[in-house]
Structures are given as structure tokens and as C-alpha cells.
Design a protein around this motif. Structure first.
Motif, PDB file in Angstrom:
ATOM      1  N   ASP A 172       0.737  -1.261  -0.007  1.00 42.48           N
ATOM      2  CA  ASP A 172      -0.040  -0.093   0.092  1.00 42.48           C
ATOM      3  C   ASP A 172       0.932   1.247  -0.018  1.00 42.48           C
ATOM      4  O   ASP A 172       1.817   1.176   0.876  1.00 42.48           O
ATOM      5  CB  ASP A 172      -0.860   0.063   1.072  1.00 42.48           C
ATOM      6  CG  ASP A 172      -1.661  -1.006   1.241  1.00 42.48           C
ATOM      7  OD1 ASP A 172      -2.696  -1.024   0.394  1.00 42.48           O
ATOM      8  OD2 ASP A 172      -1.567  -1.929   2.029  1.00 42.48           O
ATOM      9  N   VAL A 173       0.360   2.053  -0.939  1.00 46.41           N
ATOM     10  CA  VAL A 173       1.319   3.484  -0.641  1.00 46.41           C
ATOM     11  C   VAL A 173       0.357   4.728  -0.799  1.00 46.41           C
ATOM     12  O   VAL A 173      -1.050   4.396  -1.393  1.00 46.41           O
ATOM     13  CB  VAL A 173       2.046   3.776  -2.119  1.00 46.41           C
ATOM     14  CG1 VAL A 173       3.130   2.635  -1.807  1.00 46.41           C
ATOM     15  CG2 VAL A 173       1.559   3.728  -3.343  1.00 46.41           C
ATOM     16  N   HIS A 174       0.401   5.674   0.008  1.00 45.53           N
ATOM     17  CA  HIS A 174      -0.514   6.911  -0.172  1.00 45.53           C
ATOM     18  C   HIS A 174      -0.072   7.964  -0.883  1.00 45.53           C
ATOM     19  O   HIS A 174       1.077   8.403  -0.542  1.00 45.53           O
ATOM     20  CB  HIS A 174      -0.770   7.022   1.297  1.00 45.53           C
ATOM     21  CG  HIS A 174      -1.448   6.018   1.909  1.00 45.53           C
ATOM     22  ND1 HIS A 174      -2.864   5.859   2.288  1.00 45.53           N
ATOM     23  CD2 HIS A 174      -1.099   4.675   2.428  1.00 45.53           C
ATOM     24  CE1 HIS A 174      -3.142   4.534   2.882  1.00 45.53           C
ATOM     25  NE2 HIS A 174      -2.083   4.008   2.937  1.00 45.53           N
ATOM     26  N   GLU A 175      -0.830   8.456  -1.655  1.00 49.42           N
ATOM     27  CA  GLU A 175      -0.176   9.953  -2.535  1.00 49.42           C
ATOM     28  C   GLU A 175      -1.359  11.026  -1.793  1.00 49.42           C
ATOM     29  O   GLU A 175      -2.659  10.976  -1.884  1.00 49.42           O
ATOM     30  CB  GLU A 175      -0.386  10.016  -3.800  1.00 49.42           C
ATOM     31  CG  GLU A 175       0.221  11.164  -4.215  1.00 49.42           C
ATOM     32  CD  GLU A 175       0.190  11.013  -5.873  1.00 49.42           C
ATOM     33  OE1 GLU A 175      -0.118  10.013  -6.565  1.00 49.42           O
ATOM     34  OE2 GLU A 175       0.756  12.051  -6.349  1.00 49.42           O
ATOM     35  N   ILE A 176      -0.787  12.169  -1.077  1.00 51.68           N
ATOM     36  CA  ILE A 176      -1.581  13.256  -0.743  1.00 51.68           C
ATOM     37  C   ILE A 176      -1.657  14.221  -1.751  1.00 51.68           C
ATOM     38  O   ILE A 176      -0.363  14.844  -2.184  1.00 51.68           O
ATOM     39  CB  ILE A 176      -1.184  13.780   0.623  1.00 51.68           C
ATOM     40  CG1 ILE A 176      -1.149  12.572   1.644  1.00 51.68           C
ATOM     41  CG2 ILE A 176      -1.822  15.138   1.048  1.00 51.68           C
ATOM     42  CD1 ILE A 176      -0.411  13.077   3.046  1.00 51.68           C
ATOM     43  N   ASN A 177      -2.822  14.951  -2.008  1.00 54.32           N
ATOM     44  CA  ASN A 177      -2.769  16.045  -2.995  1.00 54.32           C
ATOM     45  C   ASN A 177      -2.344  15.674  -4.329  1.00 54.32           C
ATOM     46  O   ASN A 177      -1.347  16.054  -5.014  1.00 54.32           O
ATOM     47  CB  ASN A 177      -2.156  17.133  -2.639  1.00 54.32           C
ATOM     48  CG  ASN A 177      -2.259  18.500  -3.373  1.00 54.32           C
ATOM     49  OD1 ASN A 177      -3.467  18.353  -4.151  1.00 54.32           O
ATOM     50  ND2 ASN A 177      -1.807  19.549  -3.451  1.00 54.32           N
TER      51      ASN A 177
END
Ligand SMILES: C[S@@+](CC[C@H](N)C(=O)[O-])C[C@H]1O[C@@H](n2cnc3c(N)ncnc32)[C@H](O)[C@@H]1O
Length: 230
Positions: A66-71
Motif C-alpha cells: 500500500d502506498v498513499h499519495e496526498i494531493n
């Protein structure tokens, strides 16, 4: 030594395996067994899509799922050349705001570890316990104040040269090198190779196997119909 063949069988045989080279199936299973979901990475407001793609590739290489990208400024389509299609092997979670990402990660029980040029502790001083989300900030401004305030831990990667910071994908790779090795050692101690649940591994396996089959949804439908007839 962990006997890999004793870690499965899967809940079922997947009929689509008949259309896939055995070596490919072995490779998929090898990687899935080593998947880590207790560690994740968060890219905060990254401007250059090449940097996002490089980070995704780094995470996939370390076995994160899992990876998360903000904006996210670039939509779901990352720079395919640099990511070398890594994005198809990971789940990319998009968050419109830093606050939203923090809430989502905390709800899933993640500690927030921020790589931060203003931090004083180094990574090897931090105990790797429970779920950890490693955050990197953008090239211009670094980590936001909101993220910094929400951090459970902040760390600096020591530097000895004239430049002030590492490229963010390099900083991420250095961070993961330390944290992933310690998490894998903990798992090995418990006789485990990875920490993805069996159910999620199975669902991921079905999807990954389909990548290698042309018109996979149609093939699946035909296989299901055939099974019903038999
Ligand atoms: C190119 S750096 C950002 C530099 C930015 N001008 C600043 O003042 O923070 C991009 C990101 O990589 C990470 N990073 C780079 N070098 C680091 C270091 N030596 N220690 C900790 N994090 C670092 C941080 O997350 C940072 O926000």
C-alpha cells in the motif's frame, strides 16, 4: 528455515492458472508471500510525477503493498516509464488533503513517521513496532506543518556533504532500507515471510494472474460457465 510449500494451500485452485506459465505463478506466489502491509509510505504533495513514480517503484521493490499519495496532482496515471509499471503491483491510495490522509492512516492503526530535515532523532533510534507509515515531503517545502504536528515520530537521515537534502525517493529508499529489514527480521522470528492476510493475498493473486491473460474477465466467465456445466 521456513518451508514455503507449507504456507499455503490457497483456499481454492484458481482455474485461470491453466492459461499462465507455471514460472509466472511461482513468481507471483513468491512475491505475495513476502508482501508487507504493516509498513506503508506516504508521499505528501509531490509536485514532480517522476518523483512519485520513483517512490512507487521503490516501495514495490521493498515489498510494500500500500502506498498513499496526498494531493495527487497527476491523477492515477503515474509516469509509467519510471515506475516500470510498479503501480500495477501496489495499491495506491489517493487523499485530497493531509488531514484526510492522517485520519485514514490513524484509523488503520498506523503510526506516522515523518522524514524531516528539522528532526533530531535518527531512524535507527526509533523502535519498529506495530504499523508504520513513512512520510516524505515535497522537494520545495518538505513536510507540511499539519503532518509534522500529527507525527508520532520524526527522524533525520544524517548528511555529510554540501547539499542540504536527499532527493525524496532516495530519502524514502534509505528509510525503507532500515525499517523493512527490521520488520522482516521480526517476521522471520515468527516463522513468517510477509504479513498480508491470506484473504487479501488470494484476492491480489487473482488480479495479478489476470495481468498475464488476454481478455481475462471473459476467460473467467467462460471458465465459470464450464464449471457449472461439468
Ligand atoms: C528534497 S527534500 C525537501 C527539501 C525541502 N527543501 C525542505 O526544506 O524540507 C524532500 C523530502 O525528502 C525527505 N528528506 C530528504 N533528505 C532528508 C534527510 N536528510 N533527512 C530526512 N528526510 C529527508 C524529506 O521528507 C523531505 O521532505
Amino acid at each position: 528455515m521456513i518451508a514455503e510449500e507449507t504456507l499455503f494451500p490457497w483456499p481454492d485452485a484458481d482455474p485461470i492458472e491453466a492459461f499462465i506459465a507455471p514460472e509466472r505463478i511461482v513468481r507471483v506466489d513468491h512475491v505475495l508471500r513476502r508482501r508487507l502491509v504493516s509498513l506503508t509510505a506516504v508521499f505528501e504533495d509531490i509536485i514532480d510525477p517522476h518523483n512519485v513514480a520513483a517512490c512507487v517503484r521503490t516501495c514495490e521493490g521493498f515489498g510494500l503493498h500500500d502506498v498513499h499519495e496526498i494531493n495527487p496532482r497527476h491523477g492515477p496515471h503515474l509516469s509509467a516509464g519510471i515506475a516500470k509499471s510498479a503501480q500495477q503491483w501496489v495499491d495506491v491510495h489517493l487523499h485530497q488533503t493531509t488531514e484526510g490522509a492522517i485520519a485514514a492512516l490513524k484509523a488503520q492503526g498506523f503510526q506516522i513517521w515523518v522524514s524531516d530535515l528539522q528532526a533530531e532523532q535518527t531512524l535507527d533510534e526509533l523502535p519498529v513496532e506495530g504499523n508504520v507509515a513513512i512520510v516524505v515531503g515535497n522537494a520545495l517545502n518538505g513536510i507540511s506543518e499539519t503532518m509534522r504536528a500529527a507525527a508520532d515520530r520524526r527522524y533525520i537521515l544524517p548528511m555529510y556533504g554540501m547539499v542540504q537534502s536527499f532527493n525524496l525517493s532516495v530519502a524514502l529508499a534509505m528509510s525503507l532500507q532500515g525499517v523493512v529489514a527490521r520488520r522482516r527480521a521480526q517476521l522471520a522470528h515468527q516463522g513468517r515471510l510477509g504479513d498480508m492476510s491470506m484473504d487479501r493475498m488470494w484476492r491480489t493473486r487473482q488480479r495479478w494472474l489476470e495481468f498475464g491473460v488476454r481478455n481475462a474477465p471473459t476467460v473467467r466467465k467462460q471458465l465459470a460457465a464450464q464449471t457449472k456445466r461439468d
